[in-house]
Design a protein around this motif. Structure first.
Motif, PDB file in Angstrom:
ATOM      1  N   ALA A  37      -3.850  -5.954 -18.778  1.00  0.00           N
ATOM      2  CA  ALA A  37      -2.587  -6.145 -19.513  1.00  0.00           C
ATOM      3  C   ALA A  37      -1.539  -5.139 -19.077  1.00  0.00           C
ATOM      4  CB  ALA A  37      -2.848  -6.050 -21.016  1.00  0.00           C
ATOM      5  N   ALA A  38      -1.936  -3.862 -18.976  1.00  0.00           N
ATOM      6  CA  ALA A  38      -0.984  -2.816 -18.572  1.00  0.00           C
ATOM      7  C   ALA A  38      -0.537  -3.013 -17.129  1.00  0.00           C
ATOM      8  CB  ALA A  38      -1.621  -1.441 -18.758  1.00  0.00           C
ATOM      9  N   ALA A  39      -1.483  -3.341 -16.240  1.00  0.00           N
ATOM     10  CA  ALA A  39      -1.150  -3.514 -14.824  1.00  0.00           C
ATOM     11  C   ALA A  39      -0.191  -4.685 -14.620  1.00  0.00           C
ATOM     12  CB  ALA A  39      -2.423  -3.731 -14.016  1.00  0.00           C
ATOM     13  N   LEU A  40      -0.435  -5.799 -15.307  1.00  0.00           N
ATOM     14  CA  LEU A  40       0.457  -6.951 -15.178  1.00  0.00           C
ATOM     15  C   LEU A  40       1.837  -6.647 -15.740  1.00  0.00           C
ATOM     16  CD1 LEU A  40      -1.889  -9.975 -16.041  1.00  0.00           C
ATOM     17  CD2 LEU A  40      -1.340  -8.988 -13.810  1.00  0.00           C
ATOM     18  N   LEU A  56     -10.355 -11.003 -12.269  1.00  0.00           N
ATOM     19  CA  LEU A  56      -9.925 -11.503 -13.575  1.00  0.00           C
ATOM     20  C   LEU A  56      -8.411 -11.640 -13.644  1.00  0.00           C
ATOM     21  CD1 LEU A  56     -12.291  -9.312 -15.793  1.00  0.00           C
ATOM     22  CD2 LEU A  56     -12.542 -11.745 -15.331  1.00  0.00           C
ATOM     23  N   ALA A  57      -7.694 -10.639 -13.131  1.00  0.00           N
ATOM     24  CA  ALA A  57      -6.233 -10.653 -13.205  1.00  0.00           C
ATOM     25  C   ALA A  57      -5.641 -11.814 -12.396  1.00  0.00           C
ATOM     26  CB  ALA A  57      -5.673  -9.322 -12.693  1.00  0.00           C
ATOM     27  N   LEU A  82      -3.567   1.397 -14.381  1.00  0.00           N
ATOM     28  CA  LEU A  82      -2.564   0.854 -15.307  1.00  0.00           C
ATOM     29  C   LEU A  82      -1.247   0.513 -14.621  1.00  0.00           C
ATOM     30  CD1 LEU A  82      -3.126   3.056 -18.496  1.00  0.00           C
ATOM     31  CD2 LEU A  82      -4.246   0.930 -17.804  1.00  0.00           C
ATOM     32  N   ASP A  83      -0.987   1.143 -13.459  1.00  0.00           N
ATOM     33  CA  ASP A  83       0.258   0.841 -12.741  1.00  0.00           C
ATOM     34  C   ASP A  83       0.088  -0.282 -11.723  1.00  0.00           C
ATOM     35  OD1 ASP A  83      -1.299   2.081 -10.865  1.00  0.00           O
ATOM     36  OD2 ASP A  83       0.165   3.622 -10.313  1.00  0.00           O
ATOM     37  N   GLU A  93      -2.182  -2.376  -3.991  1.00  0.00           N
ATOM     38  CA  GLU A  93      -1.813  -2.724  -5.367  1.00  0.00           C
ATOM     39  C   GLU A  93      -1.831  -4.239  -5.555  1.00  0.00           C
ATOM     40  OE1 GLU A  93       2.989  -2.304  -4.644  1.00  0.00           O
ATOM     41  OE2 GLU A  93       1.865  -0.627  -5.516  1.00  0.00           O
ATOM     42  N   ILE A  94      -1.806  -4.651  -6.792  1.00  0.00           N
ATOM     43  CA  ILE A  94      -1.968  -6.064  -7.127  1.00  0.00           C
ATOM     44  C   ILE A  94      -0.817  -6.921  -6.623  1.00  0.00           C
ATOM     45  CG2 ILE A  94      -0.913  -5.805  -9.414  1.00  0.00           C
ATOM     46  CD1 ILE A  94      -2.927  -7.907 -10.426  1.00  0.00           C
TER      47      ILE A  94
END
Length: 511
Positions: free
Chosen positions: A48-51, A83-84, A110-111, A158-159
């Motif tokens: 949640a935080a990363a998104l 999952l993300a 988280l970032d 990173e994502i």
């Protein structure tokens, strides 16, 4: 909308593909099933935080995630990225039509940056085996997974790089590893060399024999005689690892996250655990089984300094792995196995004071004290040690010599040639690669003595009060000495040299 993302679970040193099924539908809730552990259950907070910090969001709908096969326990935080990406695709925030081609693993900060994972190499090998096109994982694991040929390995920081790759077709740069160059670099970084050792010619010869035949060895001598120094140099004279051995070794270290720089472990491991180690730490195990020190030394050397100081129960659990070269850990719901084909090098003082054989020492131990001290090591464990060598302190004139001794490279060349003879000898047997692994039947076939040699061995066993367990060990070591000299048959001088390496079997040591 239903989306499938592919990840992987590692058990032992092998990986199993996991299908992460994400369904987003009307309603409110977040349901994660499929035997996830606590680290995976907590992933929704990290995701949640990363998104949120990268322009996406957790949809305010009912999210159901199944990790199949549902009866296989999943553990660790490496499924965050799978999952993300599944949530973003199922909720329509990105368009990813080719997820079936890739295995995706990574722990999210988280970032949105990615942290390293464990087991990248076994996962990459499994992905190649099952026909996946590529493997997306954290950049810090890319070299490790990049060892696997015919698989595209994409290391990302990173994502957002992953979402851009799937949604906007922004290409990722595959990681390519030059295996030959890695071998050369790591072999050139050897820290220890036998040329640094002053004197100790007899001990160096014994260690050359141990390396040539893969024999376990114990060094017996007073403090300061150089036992640890010699043991640390043993890996430098072992034959270089081939690609199969390097992959086996790297897989084990990958599972425990011990690969820091570079992808492939090309140098033989040297592990030296402290004598306070527990049996689980030595052999492996735990609530979530992990390899122990004996598996981390696979294809290398396990050095146990001051052997009698180890707890007897810890030493006893090594008996089966030394024999089978594999350790099996059983739990109520599963069983895992780790390879552990290693050379055991042990060292010890000859008595509690360390000066049992030194008549000039004021702190000599009595024979009774020495027997109690030696009694800490069981006979069955000593059965599995082929070579016993006494290490005496080096006199001053030897220490002061400026001339260097023979280097590891020259010794390694002789050892490698001897191993080649053994490879040819055992080429029809996939379980035996060098002399120390010979069974009783193979000893009878490959260690034939002529009448004079047989009489010599009979006489030595009677005169030196050698135990019956020394018989096969002497024959194995004799075969290795003959191999070092490229001799087809065991001769009397080979046998005579092997006999002198059984110190602990003589009356006066163990009685």
């Amino acid at each position: 909308m239903l989306t499938k993302v592919y990840g992987s679970a590692v058990f032992g040193v092998e990986a199993t593909t996991v299908v992460v099924e994400v369904n987003v539908a009307r309603g409110i809730g977040y349901h994660l099933v499929g035997l996830p552990d606590n680290a995976i259950k907590e992933s929704n907070y990290r995701i949640a935080a990363a998104l949120s910090n990268n322009g996406f969001k957790i949809p305010g709908k009912k999210i159901t995630i199944n990790m199949a096969p549902a009866d296989l326990r999943k553990e660790g935080s490496a499924y965050d990225l799978s999952l993300a990406i599944g949530i973003l695709t199922a909720s329509g925030q990105i368009n990813a039509g080719n997820l079936d081609d890739y295995v995706i693993m990574g722990e999210l900060s988280l970032d949105g940056s990615l942290q390293p994972i464990r087991g990248a190499l076994p996962i990459a090998l499994k992905a190649k085996e099952e026909g996946f096109k590529g493997f997306i994982l954290p950049e810090s694991n890319a070299e490790e997974a990049g060892i696997v040929e015919e698989l595209l390995v994409f290391g990302v920081k990173e994502i957002t790089e992953v979402t851009a790759f799937f949604d906007k077709n922004i290409p990722l740069k595959p990681t390519k590893v030059n295996i030959a160059l890695q071998f050369k670099r790591q072999l050139d970084l050897s820290e220890h060399d036998f040329s640094d050792v002053k004197g100790q010619e007899g001990v160096k010869r014994c260690m050359e024999i141990a390396a040539a035949g893969g024999h376990n060895i114990i060094l017996i001598g007073p403090p300061g005689a150089g036992k640890t120094m010699l043991a640390k140099r043993l890996p430098s004279i072992l034959p270089p690892m081939n690609i199969e051995e390097a992959l086996e070794t790297t897989k084990i270290h990958s599972v425990v996250g011990r690969i820091k720089t570079g992808g492939l472990i090309c140098r033989r491991p040297f592990r030296s655990p402290h004598h306070t180690i527990s049996d689980v730490a030595l052999v492996g195990g735990g609530a979530y089984p992990q390899p122990g020190e004996i598996s981390l030394s696979h294809n290398g050397v396990l050095f146990l300094d001051e052997l009698p100081e180890f707890k007897r129960g810890v030493l006893e659990v090594m008996r089966q792995p030394l024999e089978d070269r594999e350790v099996t850990i059983s739990r109520a719901r599963f069983t895992v196995s780790y390879p552990c084909s290693f050379m055991l090098v042990a060292s010890m003082n000859p008595s509690p004071s360390g000066f049992f054989n030194d008549s000039s020492s004021p702190s000599r131990s009595s024979a009774a004290e020495m027997q109690r001290y030696m009694g800490k090591i069981s006979g069955p464990l000593l059965d599995r040690i082929d070579l016993h060598i006494e290490v005496s302190p080096v006199p001053f004139d030897k220490l002061a010599e400026k001339r260097k001794g023979e280097g590891s490279a020259e010794i390694r060349n002789r050892v490698t040639r001897a191993r080649e003879h053994q490879t040819e000898r055992f080429k029809s047997n996939t379980k035996v690669h060098y002399n120390a692994q010979m069974s009783t039947r193979q000893i009878r076939n490959h260690c034939v003595l002529d009448a004079a040699s047989a009489e010599l061995l009979k006489s030595a066993m009677k005169r030196l009060n050698l135990s019956a367990r020394a018989y096969d060990r002497i024959l194995k070591v004799s075969r290795t000495i003959a191999d070092l000299e490229a001799k087809e048959n065991i001769e009397a001088e080979h046998l005579a040299e092997a006999i002198q390496y059984r110190s602990l079997d003589r009356e006066g040591w163990l009685g």
